[in-house]
Design a protein around this motif. Structure first.
Motif, PDB file in Angstrom:
ATOM      1  N   SER A 108       0.837  -1.198   0.000  1.00 24.23           N
ATOM      2  CA  SER A 108       0.000   0.000   0.000  1.00 24.23           C
ATOM      3  C   SER A 108       0.868   1.242   0.000  1.00 24.23           C
ATOM      4  N   LYS A 109       0.298   2.339  -0.430  1.00 23.07           N
ATOM      5  CA  LYS A 109       1.009   3.615  -0.372  1.00 23.07           C
ATOM      6  C   LYS A 109      -0.012   4.747  -0.437  1.00 23.07           C
ATOM      7  N   PRO A 110       0.390   5.936   0.004  1.00 22.05           N
ATOM      8  CA  PRO A 110      -0.556   7.058  -0.056  1.00 22.05           C
ATOM      9  C   PRO A 110      -0.900   7.366  -1.510  1.00 22.05           C
ATOM     10  N   ASN A 111      -2.129   7.776  -1.747  1.00 20.95           N
ATOM     11  CA  ASN A 111      -2.516   8.181  -3.094  1.00 20.95           C
ATOM     12  C   ASN A 111      -1.796   9.486  -3.426  1.00 20.95           C
ATOM     13  N   PRO A 112      -0.947   9.477  -4.461  1.00 23.06           N
ATOM     14  CA  PRO A 112      -0.178  10.699  -4.763  1.00 23.06           C
ATOM     15  C   PRO A 112      -1.067  11.867  -5.199  1.00 23.06           C
ATOM     16  N   GLN A 113      -2.342  11.595  -5.453  1.00 22.89           N
ATOM     17  CA  GLN A 113      -3.269  12.691  -5.757  1.00 22.89           C
ATOM     18  C   GLN A 113      -3.496  13.578  -4.534  1.00 22.89           C
ATOM     19  N   SER A 122     -12.189  18.514  -4.132  1.00 22.41           N
ATOM     20  CA  SER A 122     -11.088  19.412  -4.501  1.00 22.41           C
ATOM     21  C   SER A 122     -10.286  18.822  -5.656  1.00 22.41           C
ATOM     22  N   ARG A 123     -10.221  17.495  -5.733  1.00 22.59           N
ATOM     23  CA  ARG A 123      -9.506  16.888  -6.866  1.00 22.59           C
ATOM     24  C   ARG A 123     -10.276  17.054  -8.169  1.00 22.59           C
ATOM     25  N   LEU A 124     -11.594  16.907  -8.081  1.00 25.34           N
ATOM     26  CA  LEU A 124     -12.391  17.105  -9.297  1.00 25.34           C
ATOM     27  C   LEU A 124     -12.246  18.542  -9.784  1.00 25.34           C
ATOM     28  N   ARG A 131      -5.985  20.167 -14.973  1.00 18.28           N
ATOM     29  CA  ARG A 131      -4.918  19.311 -14.467  1.00 18.28           C
ATOM     30  C   ARG A 131      -5.320  17.835 -14.447  1.00 18.28           C
ATOM     31  N   MET A 132      -6.342  17.502 -15.243  1.00 18.95           N
ATOM     32  CA  MET A 132      -6.807  16.116 -15.311  1.00 18.95           C
ATOM     33  C   MET A 132      -5.666  15.152 -15.583  1.00 18.95           C
ATOM     34  N   ARG A 133      -4.838  15.521 -16.558  1.00 15.43           N
ATOM     35  CA  ARG A 133      -3.777  14.619 -16.965  1.00 15.43           C
ATOM     36  C   ARG A 133      -2.836  14.291 -15.804  1.00 15.43           C
ATOM     37  N   GLU A 134      -2.508  15.321 -15.024  1.00 18.28           N
ATOM     38  CA  GLU A 134      -1.623  15.093 -13.872  1.00 18.28           C
ATOM     39  C   GLU A 134      -2.276  14.173 -12.847  1.00 18.28           C
ATOM     40  N   LEU A 135      -3.562  14.417 -12.610  1.00 18.10           N
ATOM     41  CA  LEU A 135      -4.272  13.584 -11.642  1.00 18.10           C
ATOM     42  C   LEU A 135      -4.336  12.149 -12.126  1.00 18.10           C
TER      43      LEU A 135
END
Lengths: 504, 504
Positions: A108-113, A122-124, A131-135
């Motif tokens: 497991s790891k933290p979601n880099p988003q 806030s991500r949407l 910045r969709m591509r980065e997400l």
């Protein structure tokens, strides 16, 4: 297991003047099936694959689409898949042997988003600002990293992973695929698609076998996505005779109540507190995390994951600690942490000695510097308690509104399943004490761990379960809470802690 | 028409709090069907497409795979497809309105793979020497160019072309897709795949609509590919009560004999002479090409495509000219062009005046400088006659061997179809005179034009025809001639011209 990818060893008769069948059709005839090529590459390389192993080859069949590719030699012993819980805060991946169903490793790891915002909204918004591509790349890279690590741990090659099954909420699914999200971010919160998605994993940038497929669990409605389908699938709520409840304590808190007669589901923005984020000394439930807090013989006792010294606190420890502080009267019903002056003279010395002040306000020392790996020990702050109030208030408001919708009370619920990645277990008494769960007899509460990952694994190992997940997604009724005044009122009320009597 | 791509205009109810169905499922509900996304992009853009047209949209459905994409607004009036005859020497493309079946434009050009060799074997060898990618790109660029030109001519955009159907021999198909060819180039000449191929056109570099699909007609066996399937489909040979024959005079000459009781097919390496290549003043059957040669009142009369002055000679003109020279005694049965001394004194003066010598040996002037656009007029050389002998010898040997296999003679054949892109018609008498066709009553011969293109168009316009083509490919019996001594003997014999009596 009855996975969606299967392998069949082939022993082909070499072509002769009398038997000039094409390579592809020769393989199909040996299988006794009609299958299309998994891609133009699968067709391109068929002659080489067939000849490299001197007409001993292996057919890799993608049963979901009736397609095939051919590998040289007999590789039927190597057939792996990856189940992924794509959480808002944490991403977990389980590497599975598709022949036996055995889990080979889990990482497991933290979601880099997280760098783009803690919560899905806030991500949407971030995605909508170009910045969709980065997400998208962030979630893809997280899965790729976990795939790589899980394979390394198991001593296998990522090229032997033929399918990836992902379970996540609607927003996580959209951001993984790069689907348009404008319509999801505002009322009436419409997904681009709610069906299951099945495509070539490399189309979104996932780096397993070149032809590996991606299966994304379907969406129930609004933000209630594949992780909730997993929750239901894993707990069997949809087949229960009696009324049951399941709660997934993720960053999005999902609540499901129902039986085989019908199931209602809602989603609430709990925030990442249960996963240890936004908590000053919070951490995921891994080595060094305080996962349990007890009062024994007038002494605070912490249990730490891995038995080592404490490095921080995870979700289950947080709930336990606050329950204890409520019992001790250190935290009030409104969530205020009291100081020595408010606690008065009757407060025992050991308790007062654990109360201290930092630049962030009051805090309570859970693990002393001697018990800790970190300087100054591990403490719980006033602000941490506020974060927990927001989280549990949102989840509990969801529970209350669903119960209201069904016209039932806590006593009608025969079983409560609590899912989440916040620790190895959650003490039911503590969850009820802080008002995260309604007042039900604690023995009715079952902690079921990470059901999102479990559901993904079920769907990875069984096409039957996959179809069941798809039926669940269509059948469960989604209750949209976002923006309703009913929810706002319940939320404000449920942010408070219950009085000591145990009632809500 | 019942094409494999269809459009359905959609008028969708906008989402509300009560109707929060996802965009994709909203469109599917309106169609009353379950369809998967044509690609991840189709899913990505669905929300934008639906909203851009204010919930008026068009579903583009790929019926072959049950997939869909959504376009904004009502675009149902624009639905185009491209049928392609991917010949070894010439590539022809026909732009078709898939709603009406109307051909909007048709364009042709030399196959740029000619730079890698005239015949399929030399191209396969070239591909095996590491130049596959160049060969693949050559055929793709030819189709892209034709698509572009055909669209320009019709005043439409290539992005409105949703499907490309390609008919070609096995080698052309393999080189278009970039399939491994080593096993096809040597006995027993095994294709990588003989089934029809259906995939995204852009996967091989074709530039129509981004999601356009490519359908490649199936292979019968060995080098007998989709062009022969087209030949049979277009002539209906497989449904004939009586015994019929069809000959496709391409660079690969294909011969098919049979009836609804059974059909045999073989392929022979005819070379590009019928398409005007390797002929000194040869050209394709376009404006300026001599397509017919007559002797009228002791004068050689040529008919030129487009009625203009002559610029060269195409396949049908070549056959006519040689037939005439045989009748005139200028060319012997062995194919030698006689000089004035051999023709003797009784030869008329006009005839002798047309015989001349160039650096390449003897030649016969077909169109005088006055009748021509080219300096010195248009002449037929000794070497041209040798090329024609190779071509017709190969085709006729195929015919003879198939007849032998079936135990029949020319009189048993009730109809002979001659296909090819060598002119607007081929005079049956001339084809029989030079021994290209066996001695059948000339009225039994029908010239059917470019059946490879016709078959591609049939499959473009009808899924039923496509299934019929697939049944044909499986059902027709392939007779492999390459490398057999039987063929070599027949070939040498058939290179000779028949004596004037009309017999073989």
């Amino acid at each position: 297991p009855c996975p969606a990818v299967r392998k069949f060893p082939l022993s082909l008769p070499p072509p002769t003047v009398e038997d000039e069948r094409a390579d592809w059709e020769r393989a199909l005839d040996a299988l006794g099936r009609r299958l299309k090529p998994a891609s133009v590459d699968a067709l391109r390389e068929a002659p080489r694959a067939v000849r490299e192993g001197n007409f001993t080859a292996t057919a890799v069949v993608f049963e979901e689409e009736g397609s095939m590719l051919i590998e040289p030699g007999d590789t039927s012993g190597e057939l792996l898949g990856l189940a992924v819980d794509l959480g808002t805060t944490t991403v977990v991946a389980s590497l599975v042997d598709l022949r036996t169903g055995a889990q080979l490793s889990v990482r497991s790891k933290p979601n880099p988003q997280m760098a783009f915002g803690d919560d899905v909204i806030s991500r949407l918004n971030c995605a909508m600002r170009g910045r969709m591509r980065e997400l998208q790349e962030a979630s893809v890279s997280a899965i790729n990293d976990l795939l790589h690590e899980a394979c390394e741990e198991a001593g296998v090659r990522p090229e032997r992973v033929y399918e990836i099954v992902v379970s996540g909420n609607t927003a996580m699914g959209h951001l993984l695929l790069g689907l348009e999200v404008g319509q999801l971010a505002t009322a009436p919160y419409v997904p681009a698609s709610s069906g299951p998605v099945y495509l070539r994993a490399r189309e979104v940038g996932l780096k397993a076998h070149r032809e590996a497929r991606l299966y994304l669990l379907p969406v129930i409605g609004g933000f209630v996505g594949g992780d909730t389908v997993s929750l239901i699938l894993a707990t069997g709520l949809h087949r229960s005779r009696g009324l049951r409840m399941a709660v997934d304590l993720g960053t999005n808190g999902e609540v499901v109540i129902g039986s085989r007669e019908g199931v209602y589901a809602c989603s609430t923005a709990a925030g990442p507190a249960f996963e240890g984020a936004r908590i000053k000394q919070g951490m995921r439930a891994k080595e060094g995390a305080i996962e349990r807090v007890d009062l024994r013989d007038g002494r605070v006792e912490v249990r730490v994951v891995g038995g080592s010294k404490a490095r921080g606190i995870c979700g289950s420890g947080l709930v336990d600690a606050v329950a204890l502080l409520l019992d001790l009267g250190v935290v009030s019903e409104s969530g205020a942490m009291l100081g020595p002056e408010e606690l008065g003279k009757e407060a025992p010395g050991w308790l007062l000695s654990r109360l201290r002040r930092s630049e962030d306000g009051r805090e309570f020392l859970l693990a002393t510097p001697e018990e800790s790996e970190v300087e100054g020990g591990v403490a719980l702050t006033q602000r941490d308690i506020r974060e927990l109030q927001l989280a549990k208030g949102a989840v509990r408001a969801g529970i209350e509104l669903l119960m209201r919708r069904l016209g039932i009370g806590p006593k009608d619920i025969e079983r409560v399943f609590v899912a989440g990645a916040f620790g190895n277990y959650l003490r039911p008494e503590s969850a009820i004490r802080i008002g995260l769960l309604p007042p039900v007899p604690p023995e009715r509460v079952r902690f079921v761990g990470n059901t999102s990952l479990l559901g993904a694994r079920l769907c990875l190992l069984s096409r039957r379960k996959r179809r069941e997940a798809e039926r669940i997604a269509k059948w469960v009724m989604h209750v949209e809470l976002a923006g309703t005044t009913e929810f706002q009122e319940a939320f404000v009320e449920m942010m408070l802690f219950p009085s000591g009597g145990g009632g809500s």
